[in-house]
Motif scaffolding. Structure first.
Motif, short mmCIF file in Angstrom:
data_model
loop_
_atom_site.label_atom_id
_atom_site.label_comp_id
_atom_site.label_asym_id
_atom_site.label_seq_id
_atom_site.Cartn_x
_atom_site.Cartn_y
_atom_site.Cartn_z
N UNK A 94 -21.83 -12.50 -46.76
CA UNK A 94 -22.28 -12.39 -48.26
C UNK A 94 -23.71 -12.25 -48.74
N UNK A 95 -24.21 -12.49 -48.19
CA UNK A 95 -25.74 -13.13 -47.72
C UNK A 95 -26.26 -11.18 -48.36
N UNK A 101 -27.06 -4.90 -52.35
CA UNK A 101 -27.05 -4.40 -53.58
C UNK A 101 -28.29 -4.41 -54.23
N UNK A 102 -29.25 -5.19 -54.44
CA UNK A 102 -30.73 -5.78 -54.67
C UNK A 102 -31.33 -4.94 -53.87
N UNK A 113 -20.89 -8.40 -61.52
CA UNK A 113 -19.92 -8.81 -60.90
C UNK A 113 -19.04 -7.79 -59.76
N UNK A 114 -20.40 -7.35 -59.13
CA UNK A 114 -19.68 -6.80 -58.07
C UNK A 114 -20.31 -6.92 -56.82
N UNK A 115 -20.66 -8.19 -56.43
CA UNK A 115 -21.54 -8.99 -55.32
C UNK A 115 -21.46 -10.36 -55.85
N UNK A 122 -26.98 -20.21 -54.53
CA UNK A 122 -28.98 -19.99 -54.25
C UNK A 122 -29.69 -20.37 -52.35
N UNK A 123 -28.84 -19.96 -52.03
CA UNK A 123 -29.04 -20.08 -50.54
C UNK A 123 -30.46 -19.01 -50.18
#
Length: 308
Positions: A94-95, A101-102, A113-115, A122-123
């Motif tokens: 996930x991270x 995505x960033x 919405x997509x990520x 906050x990790x």
């Protein structure tokens, strides 16, 4: 062989005998269809009353057991460890997906919405900010050392105070700006009904992941070429700024035109000030200290006198 009617008659006969022996007793009868849970209570010689069984306590117990078996536990108050543990409930994939995505913003793809998918964390933002603090401070020291290398008048001194300054600037930006933006959008949401908004955690998460692109950029700033540094700054600002604009523009576009443009413009300006400020302070063009001009050795003049 007894017929069903005979069996049914015997049932009522036995029940009547029990009631005559103990008038205060109650009887339960189950319907043959078993379609619903009902009870028939009879007391004394009075008529029966049909009531439904209340299985709410049993159902609640089963739901709690299923939650425990499924590993889903309700979060406690803000003073408990479980409350803050939910903010770090992400895995490596996930991270990595959010980091990807960033650095690869696409038109029409909202980062939240997509990520995030209603699971902000906050990790990632915390470790991105910590890594950026040390990368900026260390790369700035190395840049100063490389630019002054070969100058005999320069003596290298580690500038540890840059770590403190970088931490204050980056964490203040990553927390205070999202707080201000979230509060402003919440206020506009109450003023203008068509204005949407994100939660505070989602806003902080977007800002934290948008800073990831500056980590490799700050490392490349070590190269002592000003044109390359400014080019990298422009590329990093466009990428990270696009993440913020594509995320918050759908929220503010239904507001008045002036307010929507002003909000997005403020987001871009603050993001630009962070990038340019870090470059100017930590990677400023070093002023070469001129080497001392060698002086000629002093000339000793000897005066000779004649003896008369």
């Amino acid at each position: 062989m007894a017929s069903p009617n005979d069996l049914q008659f015997q049932e009522f006969e036995e029940a009547a005998e029990l009631l005559s022996a103990d008038p205060g007793a109650s009887t339960l009868s189950m319907s043959a269809s078993n379609s619903n849970n009902t009870t028939t209570a009879a007391a004394g010689g009075g008529g029966g009353e049909e009531v439904k069984l209340d299985l709410s306590e049993d159902e609640e117990g089963q739901e709690e057991s299923s939650e425990l078996l499924g590993g889903q536990k309700a979060t406690g108050g803000f003073w408990t460890f479980e409350y803050y543990q939910s903010f770090f409930n992400v895995d490596t994939m996930q991270v990595l997906d959010r980091v990807k995505g960033s650095v690869m913003p696409l038109p029409g793809r909202n980062f939240i919405k997509h990520h995030l998918r209603t699971n902000p964390d906050l990790y990632g933002p915390f470790w991105i900010c910590v890594t950026l603090v040390f990368s900026v401070a260390i790369s700035g020291n190395l840049s100063t050392f490389l630019s002054q290398m070969g100058n005999p008048a320069y003596h290298y001194r580690p500038q540890f105070h840059r770590v403190t300054i970088a931490a204050i600037v980056i964490f203040m930006y990553a927390w205070l700006v999202p707080i201000g933006l979230w509060g402003f959008l919440t206020w506009r949401q109450g003023t203008e009904r068509q204005v949407g908004g994100y939660s505070f955690l989602e806003t902080v998460c977007v800002y934290g992941y948008s800073l990831f692109i500056y980590i490799p950029t700050s490392v490349l700033w070590i190269l002592p070429f000003e044109w390359l540094r400014w080019t990298l700054i422009m590329v990093a600002m466009v990428i990270s700024g696009s993440v913020l604009v594509l995320t918050f523009w759908p929220v503010v576009r239904d507001d008045t035109k002036v307010m929507a443009v002003a909000t997005v413009g403020t987001i871009v300006v603050l993001h630009t000030l962070l990038a340019v400020g870090c470059k100017m302070y930590f990677f400023q063009t070093a002023t070469h200290i001129p080497a001392p001009v060698p002086t000629a050795p002093p000339t000793h003049i000897t005066l000779a006198t004649k003896a008369h």
